[in-house]
Design a protein around this motif. Structure first.
Motif, PDB file in Angstrom:
ATOM      1  N   ARG A  18       0.830  -1.208   0.000  1.00  0.00           N
ATOM      2  CA  ARG A  18       0.000   0.000   0.000  1.00  0.00           C
ATOM      3  C   ARG A  18       0.862   1.255   0.000  1.00  0.00           C
ATOM      4  O   ARG A  18       0.667   2.154  -0.802  1.00  0.00           O
ATOM      5  N   ASP A  19       1.833   1.308   0.905  1.00  0.00           N
ATOM      6  CA  ASP A  19       2.668   2.504   1.033  1.00  0.00           C
ATOM      7  C   ASP A  19       3.478   2.775  -0.233  1.00  0.00           C
ATOM      8  O   ASP A  19       3.658   3.930  -0.636  1.00  0.00           O
ATOM      9  N   GLN A  20       3.957   1.727  -0.883  1.00  0.00           N
ATOM     10  CA  GLN A  20       4.748   1.913  -2.100  1.00  0.00           C
ATOM     11  C   GLN A  20       3.882   2.372  -3.265  1.00  0.00           C
ATOM     12  O   GLN A  20       4.332   3.151  -4.110  1.00  0.00           O
ATOM     13  N   ILE A  21       2.651   1.917  -3.325  1.00  0.00           N
ATOM     14  CA  ILE A  21       1.747   2.375  -4.387  1.00  0.00           C
ATOM     15  C   ILE A  21       1.369   3.839  -4.147  1.00  0.00           C
ATOM     16  O   ILE A  21       1.350   4.641  -5.084  1.00  0.00           O
ATOM     17  N   VAL A  22       1.105   4.213  -2.886  1.00  0.00           N
ATOM     18  CA  VAL A  22       0.806   5.619  -2.574  1.00  0.00           C
ATOM     19  C   VAL A  22       2.001   6.493  -2.949  1.00  0.00           C
ATOM     20  O   VAL A  22       1.840   7.563  -3.548  1.00  0.00           O
ATOM     21  N   ALA A  23       3.217   6.034  -2.626  1.00  0.00           N
ATOM     22  CA  ALA A  23       4.420   6.813  -2.972  1.00  0.00           C
ATOM     23  C   ALA A  23       4.553   6.952  -4.491  1.00  0.00           C
ATOM     24  O   ALA A  23       4.916   8.020  -4.990  1.00  0.00           O
ATOM     25  N   ALA A  24       4.242   5.901  -5.234  1.00  0.00           N
ATOM     26  CA  ALA A  24       4.321   5.964  -6.699  1.00  0.00           C
ATOM     27  C   ALA A  24       3.299   6.958  -7.257  1.00  0.00           C
ATOM     28  O   ALA A  24       3.577   7.672  -8.218  1.00  0.00           O
ATOM     29  N   ASP A  62     -10.501   1.746  -0.373  1.00  0.00           N
ATOM     30  CA  ASP A  62     -11.237   2.379   0.715  1.00  0.00           C
ATOM     31  C   ASP A  62     -10.707   3.776   1.028  1.00  0.00           C
ATOM     32  O   ASP A  62     -11.461   4.640   1.474  1.00  0.00           O
ATOM     33  N   GLU A  63      -9.427   4.000   0.795  1.00  0.00           N
ATOM     34  CA  GLU A  63      -8.822   5.301   1.041  1.00  0.00           C
ATOM     35  C   GLU A  63      -8.998   6.262  -0.140  1.00  0.00           C
ATOM     36  O   GLU A  63      -8.644   7.433  -0.045  1.00  0.00           O
ATOM     37  N   GLY A  64      -9.522   5.759  -1.256  1.00  0.00           N
ATOM     38  CA  GLY A  64      -9.796   6.614  -2.403  1.00  0.00           C
ATOM     39  C   GLY A  64      -8.683   6.694  -3.430  1.00  0.00           C
ATOM     40  O   GLY A  64      -8.758   7.482  -4.366  1.00  0.00           O
ATOM     41  N   TYR A  65      -7.639   5.868  -3.304  1.00  0.00           N
ATOM     42  CA  TYR A  65      -6.533   5.897  -4.258  1.00  0.00           C
ATOM     43  C   TYR A  65      -6.786   5.032  -5.486  1.00  0.00           C
ATOM     44  O   TYR A  65      -6.234   5.288  -6.546  1.00  0.00           O
ATOM     45  N   LEU A  66      -7.599   3.996  -5.332  1.00  0.00           N
ATOM     46  CA  LEU A  66      -7.878   3.080  -6.445  1.00  0.00           C
ATOM     47  C   LEU A  66      -9.374   2.967  -6.679  1.00  0.00           C
ATOM     48  O   LEU A  66     -10.175   3.119  -5.759  1.00  0.00           O
ATOM     49  N   ASP A  78      -8.470   9.431  -9.572  1.00  0.00           N
ATOM     50  CA  ASP A  78      -8.121  10.835  -9.397  1.00  0.00           C
ATOM     51  C   ASP A  78      -8.712  11.209  -8.041  1.00  0.00           C
ATOM     52  O   ASP A  78      -9.898  11.463  -7.915  1.00  0.00           O
ATOM     53  N   TYR A  79      -7.872  11.195  -7.026  1.00  0.00           N
ATOM     54  CA  TYR A  79      -8.321  11.359  -5.648  1.00  0.00           C
ATOM     55  C   TYR A  79      -9.169  12.612  -5.467  1.00  0.00           C
ATOM     56  O   TYR A  79     -10.178  12.588  -4.791  1.00  0.00           O
ATOM     57  N   ALA A  83     -12.738  10.880  -4.535  1.00  0.00           N
ATOM     58  CA  ALA A  83     -12.969  10.749  -3.101  1.00  0.00           C
ATOM     59  C   ALA A  83     -14.151  11.615  -2.666  1.00  0.00           C
ATOM     60  O   ALA A  83     -14.266  12.777  -3.043  1.00  0.00           O
ATOM     61  N   SER A  84     -15.008  11.017  -1.859  1.00  0.00           N
ATOM     62  CA  SER A  84     -16.145  11.760  -1.317  1.00  0.00           C
ATOM     63  C   SER A  84     -15.645  12.735  -0.255  1.00  0.00           C
ATOM     64  O   SER A  84     -14.518  12.631   0.228  1.00  0.00           O
TER      65      SER A  84
END
Length: 173
Positions: A18-24, A62-66, A78-79, A83-84
């Motif tokens: 998760r963290d590596q995808i968010v960083a990317a 769930d966090e809105g990244y995917l 596109d966050y 994202a709501s």
């Protein structure tokens, strides 16, 4: 983008993914509407259980990244648009909570507020001055392409040194 798993880390593997995808995403290596590899393909590339990758993707969703699109798989959202208001508020609260936790830890170690703020400024500067975030050329290897837009040659999805790379599912290429 290369995903590396540290089996010796105390951090759960799904959070490492998760963290590596968010960083990317932050660095611009992954952009809105980019497809991620299937759960099965990424699990195979990394040598981990597919349920672990599924959990990482679910957290990112769930966090809105995917966005999860059924059989089409995971796509970078596109966050700002996807994202709501509730999700954005929850994300802001999570960041605030983590900053508070870090400030308490810094204080418990004898640090001052000024030292904490300076370190926070340095780390924010480090993140926002990252060449990927600042607009350097996009790394398209995550899409299974070389710098010229040609498909990568390695059929197994690994670099010449054998490190797995994040690559799209075969249906998307």
């Amino acid at each position: 983008m290369i995903v590396r798993i540290d089996q010796m880390s105390s951090e759960p593997v799904y959070l490492q993914v998760r963290d590596q995808i968010v960083a990317a995403i932050a660095r611009g290596e992954l952009r809105p509407s980019d497809r991620l590899p299937s759960v099965r393909a990424l699990a195979s590339d990394l040598g981990i259980n597919l349920h672990t990758v599924n959990k990482a993707y679910a957290v990112l969703r769930d966090e809105g990244y995917l966005l999860m699109r059924g059989r089409s798989g995971a796509v970078v959202a596109d966050y700002r648009q996807a994202a709501s208001a509730e999700r954005k508020a929850a994300g802001a609260e999570k960041i605030a909570s983590e900053l508070y936790r870090l400030a308490l830890e810094h204080c418990a170690q004898g640090g001052t507020e000024e030292e904490f703020l300076e370190e926070a400024r340095l780390q924010a500067g480090r993140a926002y001055s990252d060449p990927g975030i600042a607009g350097a050329r996009r790394d398209v290897s995550v899409l299974g392409l070389d710098g010229e837009g040609r498909r990568l040659k390695a059929e197994d999805g690994s670099r010449a040194d054998g490190v797995p790379i994040l690559r799209p599912s075969k249906e998307g290429v």
